[in-house]
Motif scaffolding. Sequence first.
Motif, PDB file in Angstrom:
ATOM      1  N   THR A  26       0.902  -1.309   0.025  1.00 49.94           N
ATOM      2  CA  THR A  26       0.002   0.049   0.204  1.00 49.94           C
ATOM      3  C   THR A  26       0.739   1.136   0.042  1.00 49.94           C
ATOM      4  O   THR A  26       1.835   1.490   0.678  1.00 49.94           O
ATOM      5  N   GLU A 103      -6.310   5.795  -6.115  1.00 49.14           N
ATOM      6  CA  GLU A 103      -7.489   5.187  -5.479  1.00 49.14           C
ATOM      7  C   GLU A 103      -7.402   4.502  -4.264  1.00 49.14           C
ATOM      8  O   GLU A 103      -8.198   4.492  -3.363  1.00 49.14           O
ATOM      9  N   LYS A 104      -6.209   3.644  -4.173  1.00 52.01           N
ATOM     10  CA  LYS A 104      -6.092   2.939  -3.084  1.00 52.01           C
ATOM     11  C   LYS A 104      -5.162   3.542  -1.988  1.00 52.01           C
ATOM     12  O   LYS A 104      -4.466   2.738  -1.191  1.00 52.01           O
ATOM     13  N   ASP A 105      -4.406   4.792  -2.356  1.00 54.75           N
ATOM     14  CA  ASP A 105      -3.588   5.368  -1.400  1.00 54.75           C
ATOM     15  C   ASP A 105      -4.290   5.552   0.080  1.00 54.75           C
ATOM     16  O   ASP A 105      -5.346   5.493   0.258  1.00 54.75           O
ATOM     17  N   GLN A 126     -10.191   8.651  -0.398  1.00 60.97           N
ATOM     18  CA  GLN A 126      -9.328   7.888   0.334  1.00 60.97           C
ATOM     19  C   GLN A 126      -9.040   8.213   1.930  1.00 60.97           C
ATOM     20  O   GLN A 126      -9.688   9.298   2.345  1.00 60.97           O
TER      21      GLN A 126
END
Length: 332
Positions: A26, A103-105, A126
């Motif tokens: 991540t 988007e996944k930060d 986020q």
Amino acid sequence: MSLFGKKRAETVPGAEQPAAGPESETKIVLVKRRTRLEELVVRYNTIQQAQFFVERLGADFGDYVREDRIYRSALIQATETLERLGRVQQVDREYVPNFIFGEKDLIVVLGQDGLVANTLKYAAGQPLIGVNPDPQRWDGSLLPFVVEDLQAVVRDLLRGRRPFKEVRLAQAELNDGQMLVAVNDLFIGRRTHVSARYELRQSDVAEQQSSSGIIVSTGMGSTGWMRSVLAGAAGISSFAGGETAQPLVPDPSFGWDSPYLYFSVREPYPSRSTSANLVFGRIDEGRPLKIVSQMPESGVIFSDGVESDYLEFGSGIEASITVSERRGRLAV
């Protein structure tokens, strides 16, 4: 030989072992800011010249040094903790408006409150963690965590075990397609201290106005600029009416996740050509606020007190103010 026919690698006592990688892939974006000392050095070129300027005015330069030392220590500790948990990218405050968050930060902001708010409006849903780098100095209503909490909080978020607090944002959209969002409030008016001229419309009510500008507040921002506006109105009303001032609140249930906004016109001036009736009200998806600029120059719309991040609002431009579809998510 091992069961798979390959010789197991032997560990040589005393040999340096390869560093273990982070626990996940991540990306963690760590948003930081300059300290007051760093700002002074940028302005005066050296720390010695900055010290001379501050002490010449009788201020305590040592306080600037202490603040800087504590913040730098918190930044180092936060970075080391986060690097064990994911891939860390540091971003300075001034680059946040142009930074593209993945988007996944996962976003970590090393306070104060203003930095959290200004980062939140550029994120796209986020999760954001507000960290107080110096609890003895800053209260921080948007900074529920300290650096020592980071490991547990980030791990909880990665495992989906940490609750969020949803934040509804305000939005100004111009008829040329430009848009600006706000976490706390929007200001619509002129960048100088002269009167702003515009037409204000909501539902079937419209009027020409001249004022010091319009404040639009979210639930999160209702304890800031809007509170000041209402406190002033209460004081004036009580003095004029000869009564004890009673605090004004737009709505006791007006919270961070409220799907509506409130607006207030500052110092409206009634005249032969302008009115002062539509000066306070509620905005929601069914009742947007429409404003048509009549300002030939210096008309602006800016958000969250950041005057450098603005939309030009010149004559003929129409702005539609409503609740943004974008929502912030603060870890709690």
